[in-house]
Scaffold this motif. Sequence first.
Motif, PDB file in Angstrom:
ATOM      1  N   LEU A   1      11.551 -76.526 -34.335  1.00  0.00           N
ATOM      2  CA  LEU A   1      11.655 -75.483 -35.350  1.00  0.00           C
ATOM      3  C   LEU A   1      12.916 -74.636 -35.159  1.00  0.00           C
ATOM      4  O   LEU A   1      13.675 -74.397 -36.111  1.00  0.00           O
ATOM      5  N   ILE A   2      13.121 -74.176 -33.929  1.00  0.00           N
ATOM      6  CA  ILE A   2      14.290 -73.335 -33.665  1.00  0.00           C
ATOM      7  C   ILE A   2      15.575 -74.111 -33.887  1.00  0.00           C
ATOM      8  O   ILE A   2      16.529 -73.620 -34.511  1.00  0.00           O
ATOM      9  N   GLY A   3      15.608 -75.357 -33.401  1.00  0.00           N
ATOM     10  CA  GLY A   3      16.803 -76.184 -33.581  1.00  0.00           C
ATOM     11  C   GLY A   3      17.094 -76.463 -35.042  1.00  0.00           C
ATOM     12  O   GLY A   3      18.252 -76.408 -35.488  1.00  0.00           O
ATOM     13  N   PHE A   4      16.044 -76.761 -35.805  1.00  0.00           N
ATOM     14  CA  PHE A   4      16.239 -77.045 -37.222  1.00  0.00           C
ATOM     15  C   PHE A   4      16.703 -75.788 -37.959  1.00  0.00           C
ATOM     16  O   PHE A   4      17.547 -75.847 -38.863  1.00  0.00           O
ATOM     17  N   GLY A   5      16.147 -74.624 -37.553  1.00  0.00           N
ATOM     18  CA  GLY A   5      16.578 -73.373 -38.170  1.00  0.00           C
ATOM     19  C   GLY A   5      18.041 -73.082 -37.908  1.00  0.00           C
ATOM     20  O   GLY A   5      18.785 -72.657 -38.804  1.00  0.00           O
ATOM     21  N   ILE A   6      18.476 -73.292 -36.662  1.00  0.00           N
ATOM     22  CA  ILE A   6      19.890 -73.071 -36.325  1.00  0.00           C
ATOM     23  C   ILE A   6      20.778 -74.034 -37.103  1.00  0.00           C
ATOM     24  O   ILE A   6      21.848 -73.668 -37.616  1.00  0.00           O
ATOM     25  N   PHE A   7      20.344 -75.294 -37.207  1.00  0.00           N
ATOM     26  CA  PHE A   7      21.110 -76.283 -37.975  1.00  0.00           C
ATOM     27  C   PHE A   7      21.263 -75.852 -39.430  1.00  0.00           C
ATOM     28  O   PHE A   7      22.344 -75.953 -40.016  1.00  0.00           O
ATOM     29  N   ARG A   8      20.168 -75.316 -40.013  1.00  0.00           N
ATOM     30  CA  ARG A   8      20.236 -74.875 -41.401  1.00  0.00           C
ATOM     31  C   ARG A   8      21.138 -73.650 -41.573  1.00  0.00           C
ATOM     32  O   ARG A   8      21.771 -73.474 -42.618  1.00  0.00           O
ATOM     33  N   LEU A   9      21.185 -72.812 -40.537  1.00  0.00           N
ATOM     34  CA  LEU A   9      22.076 -71.651 -40.602  1.00  0.00           C
ATOM     35  C   LEU A   9      23.542 -72.075 -40.573  1.00  0.00           C
ATOM     36  O   LEU A   9      24.380 -71.546 -41.306  1.00  0.00           O
ATOM     37  N   ARG A  10      23.838 -73.048 -39.727  1.00  0.00           N
ATOM     38  CA  ARG A  10      25.236 -73.460 -39.546  1.00  0.00           C
ATOM     39  C   ARG A  10      25.701 -74.408 -40.645  1.00  0.00           C
ATOM     40  O   ARG A  10      26.871 -74.405 -41.015  1.00  0.00           O
ATOM     41  N   ARG A  11      24.776 -75.192 -41.178  1.00  0.00           N
ATOM     42  CA  ARG A  11      25.155 -76.154 -42.215  1.00  0.00           C
ATOM     43  C   ARG A  11      24.146 -76.105 -43.351  1.00  0.00           C
ATOM     44  O   ARG A  11      23.288 -76.967 -43.480  1.00  0.00           O
ATOM     45  N   PRO A  12      24.215 -75.068 -44.166  1.00  0.00           N
ATOM     46  CA  PRO A  12      23.271 -74.941 -45.284  1.00  0.00           C
ATOM     47  C   PRO A  12      23.401 -76.114 -46.248  1.00  0.00           C
ATOM     48  O   PRO A  12      24.489 -76.619 -46.489  1.00  0.00           O
ATOM     49  N   LEU A  13      22.271 -76.502 -46.763  1.00  0.00           N
ATOM     50  CA  LEU A  13      22.277 -77.618 -47.717  1.00  0.00           C
ATOM     51  C   LEU A  13      22.811 -77.162 -49.070  1.00  0.00           C
ATOM     52  O   LEU A  13      22.466 -76.098 -49.571  1.00  0.00           O
ATOM     53  N   ALA A  14      23.633 -77.980 -49.673  1.00  0.00           N
ATOM     54  CA  ALA A  14      24.154 -77.664 -51.006  1.00  0.00           C
ATOM     55  C   ALA A  14      23.101 -78.003 -52.050  1.00  0.00           C
ATOM     56  O   ALA A  14      22.279 -78.884 -51.862  1.00  0.00           O
ATOM     57  N   HIS A  15      23.153 -77.279 -53.145  1.00  0.00           N
ATOM     58  CA  HIS A  15      22.198 -77.509 -54.226  1.00  0.00           C
ATOM     59  C   HIS A  15      22.967 -77.862 -55.494  1.00  0.00           C
ATOM     60  O   HIS A  15      24.024 -77.305 -55.772  1.00  0.00           O
ATOM     61  N   PRO A  16      22.451 -78.751 -56.280  1.00  0.00           N
ATOM     62  CA  PRO A  16      23.153 -79.162 -57.491  1.00  0.00           C
ATOM     63  C   PRO A  16      23.102 -78.099 -58.578  1.00  0.00           C
ATOM     64  O   PRO A  16      22.166 -77.321 -58.651  1.00  0.00           O
ATOM     65  N   ARG A  17      24.137 -78.033 -59.394  1.00  0.00           N
ATOM     66  CA  ARG A  17      24.095 -77.203 -60.605  1.00  0.00           C
ATOM     67  C   ARG A  17      23.198 -77.900 -61.621  1.00  0.00           C
ATOM     68  O   ARG A  17      23.071 -79.126 -61.636  1.00  0.00           O
ATOM     69  N   TRP A  18      22.608 -77.104 -62.489  1.00  0.00           N
ATOM     70  CA  TRP A  18      21.692 -77.680 -63.455  1.00  0.00           C
ATOM     71  C   TRP A  18      22.460 -78.336 -64.602  1.00  0.00           C
ATOM     72  O   TRP A  18      23.387 -77.774 -65.145  1.00  0.00           O
ATOM     73  N   VAL A  19      22.072 -79.531 -64.945  1.00  0.00           N
ATOM     74  CA  VAL A  19      22.612 -80.265 -66.098  1.00  0.00           C
ATOM     75  C   VAL A  19      21.419 -80.837 -66.838  1.00  0.00           C
ATOM     76  O   VAL A  19      20.285 -80.656 -66.442  1.00  0.00           O
TER      77      VAL A  19
ATOM     78  N   ALA B   1      13.394 -67.931 -41.115  1.00  0.00           N
ATOM     79  CA  ALA B   1      11.937 -68.120 -41.069  1.00  0.00           C
ATOM     80  C   ALA B   1      11.568 -69.289 -40.157  1.00  0.00           C
ATOM     81  O   ALA B   1      10.574 -69.235 -39.421  1.00  0.00           O
ATOM     82  N   LEU B   2      12.368 -70.361 -40.177  1.00  0.00           N
ATOM     83  CA  LEU B   2      12.120 -71.500 -39.290  1.00  0.00           C
ATOM     84  C   LEU B   2      12.243 -71.089 -37.829  1.00  0.00           C
ATOM     85  O   LEU B   2      11.409 -71.439 -36.990  1.00  0.00           O
ATOM     86  N   ILE B   3      13.294 -70.338 -37.514  1.00  0.00           N
ATOM     87  CA  ILE B   3      13.501 -69.887 -36.130  1.00  0.00           C
ATOM     88  C   ILE B   3      12.360 -68.963 -35.706  1.00  0.00           C
ATOM     89  O   ILE B   3      11.829 -69.065 -34.594  1.00  0.00           O
ATOM     90  N   ALA B   4      11.971 -68.058 -36.597  1.00  0.00           N
ATOM     91  CA  ALA B   4      10.874 -67.139 -36.282  1.00  0.00           C
ATOM     92  C   ALA B   4       9.571 -67.892 -36.036  1.00  0.00           C
ATOM     93  O   ALA B   4       8.797 -67.557 -35.133  1.00  0.00           O
ATOM     94  N   ALA B   5       9.331 -68.934 -36.842  1.00  0.00           N
ATOM     95  CA  ALA B   5       8.122 -69.738 -36.653  1.00  0.00           C
ATOM     96  C   ALA B   5       8.135 -70.425 -35.294  1.00  0.00           C
ATOM     97  O   ALA B   5       7.105 -70.534 -34.622  1.00  0.00           O
ATOM     98  N   GLY B   6       9.306 -70.907 -34.879  1.00  0.00           N
ATOM     99  CA  GLY B   6       9.421 -71.533 -33.561  1.00  0.00           C
ATOM    100  C   GLY B   6       9.120 -70.563 -32.442  1.00  0.00           C
ATOM    101  O   GLY B   6       8.392 -70.882 -31.490  1.00  0.00           O
TER     102      GLY B   6
END
Length: 682
Positions: free
Chosen positions: A548-566, A671-676
């Motif tokens: 959980l903590i590792g995944f949270g840190i990964f998400r902080l450092r490399r946030p996932l991109a989201h598509p624009r709506w079409v 929230a992921l880090i806090a859950a860990g």
Amino acid sequence: MALWKPDPSFYPSPRMAAEGPREKLAYVVVFNPDPSNGRHDALCVLDTDPQSSSYGKIVGRAEVPNVGDELHHFGWNACSAALCPYAPHPHVERRYLLVPGLRSSRIYIFDTKPDPRSPKLIKTIEAAEIAARSGYSRPHTIHCGPDAIYVSALGAADGGGPGGVFLLDHDSFDVLGRWEVDRGPQYLGYDFWWHLGYDVAITSEWGTPNMVENGPDLDLLTQGKYGHQLHLWDLRRRRHLKAFDVGAENQIVLELRPAHDPTKAYGFVCVTVSTKDLSSSIWMWYREGGDWNIRKVLEIPAEPADPALLPPAIKGFKAVPPLVTEIALSTDDRYLYTACFGTGDLRQYDVTDPFNPKFTGAVRLGGIVSHAPHPKAGALNGGTQMLEISRDGRRIYVTNSLYGPWDKAFYPEGVRGWVTLVNVGADGEMTLDWRAALRRFPLSARFHTEFSDRRRALPVRRSPLSVTGAWPWFAVALLGAYHGVDPSMGWLFAVGLGLQDRSRKRVFAALIPIAIGHLLSVAAVVALIASAMGRGFVWLRPLGAVILIGFGIFRLRRPLAHPRWVAMRVGFFDLALWSFLMATAHGAGLMLFPILMAMPAGATPPMPHHHMPMPPAAGHLGPFAAAAVIAVHTAAMLLVMGSVAIAVYEWIGLKILRSAWINLDTIWAIALIAAGLLSLVI
């Protein structure tokens, strides 16, 4: 209730039991020594989780409806004996505590599920029913057997004898009748145990109700009238085989402790007092050359004392008898512990060679003369009495009341009920000294609880609970609501589809596959965690926290991109697959980890061994509980997501689309880090 697979608290071997999870709750009964005041006896729940803020405190209490029962020993409806090959009942559930009243002869049945901290009284077996169907009265010891629940009884309804054993049905708790078919010379009763692998049972002797209910009778004692025999039985044929006499001078043959290893044909029994010198002794029964025999292996002498400090019952003897009224054997059969109700000693013996026990240490708590103190509570009264050893052998829970009328004889000032903890190191050293306790076992010095009424038998409850009741379910629903609010979980997709088609129905239609995809993602994680919990993996909590903590840190450092709506043309399956991938990529199911680790077990309570009932192993999440977690979480998510989606569709509309995507990745990662971190402390 029948389970699809054996209760996880049933262990096929003592070694597996010792490797099981640590106890987090303990059950104990307290009784009112003066029924004239109208107060009721009760079943109490103690917090034994050292990580809990309520550690060592009473966290639950259930009173019985009548007055004057004197609750005493008690036990579970099912245990590891259900795995016995010749009478298997592997699908019964260790769930119900059977609590006899030694005075009233009632048996109260408490359900410890769904909230083990709040047991509920579901049935009372009245004394008249027990007498009518078995001929017995004063139920004492409860043992969950392979074919029924075995209950020892001190005597008959009129207060005389004989004492014996009767049976209860595992499921209905109906009284099935007397166990003995041919009792031979056996007349007095007390404890009952067995060697299932050798198909024999052992019983011990105290006295009939008329002999014990008014306190110790010195005339009966000096005349050798109290119990001084052991009895060997054919277990399945229910027939008496042999009587062993320890000598009429050795009075009151009480607690039986057979070896836990089913291949070992021996056990120990305590003899409370010798009329020659007030000593107590430990005897061993054993099988040799196809025959069974007994021998004395230990003797504990009385201690000289000033008669002015002694109660009237023993003042003339000018000594304090040890009064060994309880013994306990560690799960690995290495250490035997004796509780000396008179002197207050808890004595430890190495019985690796059972024929030659070696004294290895003692701690003193209370005692008739010494009133030995506890570092937290000061001078104690009463003496060490009931013992419960944790499955791993590292903790001994101790209480101080024997039996109301006998308490008064030896402690005329009254017994103030308490329960305390003695820690045992890997080297076997017992520690209660204040400084040593703080150094070696920093929590033992603060585990001591005193009761306003008296304390009795303690079955340690192994439960996964550190939070119980409605709290975990509220947390599951709250987390589902949080996922419902987050736009990346799908409501923005549903609004976009609705606005594109200008249809509110399209919004609702999109929410269903989105919820299904989310459910499948969460279910996969819950199933994986529940499976690991059921196998008792000790590394699960730290491993889950690290992920959980590792995944949270990964998400902080490399946030996932989201598509624009079409413009979007997607079907039901496409939406479900998209939702599954998004929930999985965001670690939605992982956030449930700390809550799952704190959930009540789907089928919990106790020690696989015997003398007191222990709850099922901690850290098990049953299939029904797992399904309920998934359902509650998904329902909360769908409700909130639907509300947000309709609100946006009806009142905000294109405004939110023009302002681009609402990105909550940073909050989600935190929230992921806090859950860990949370999973490490609850």
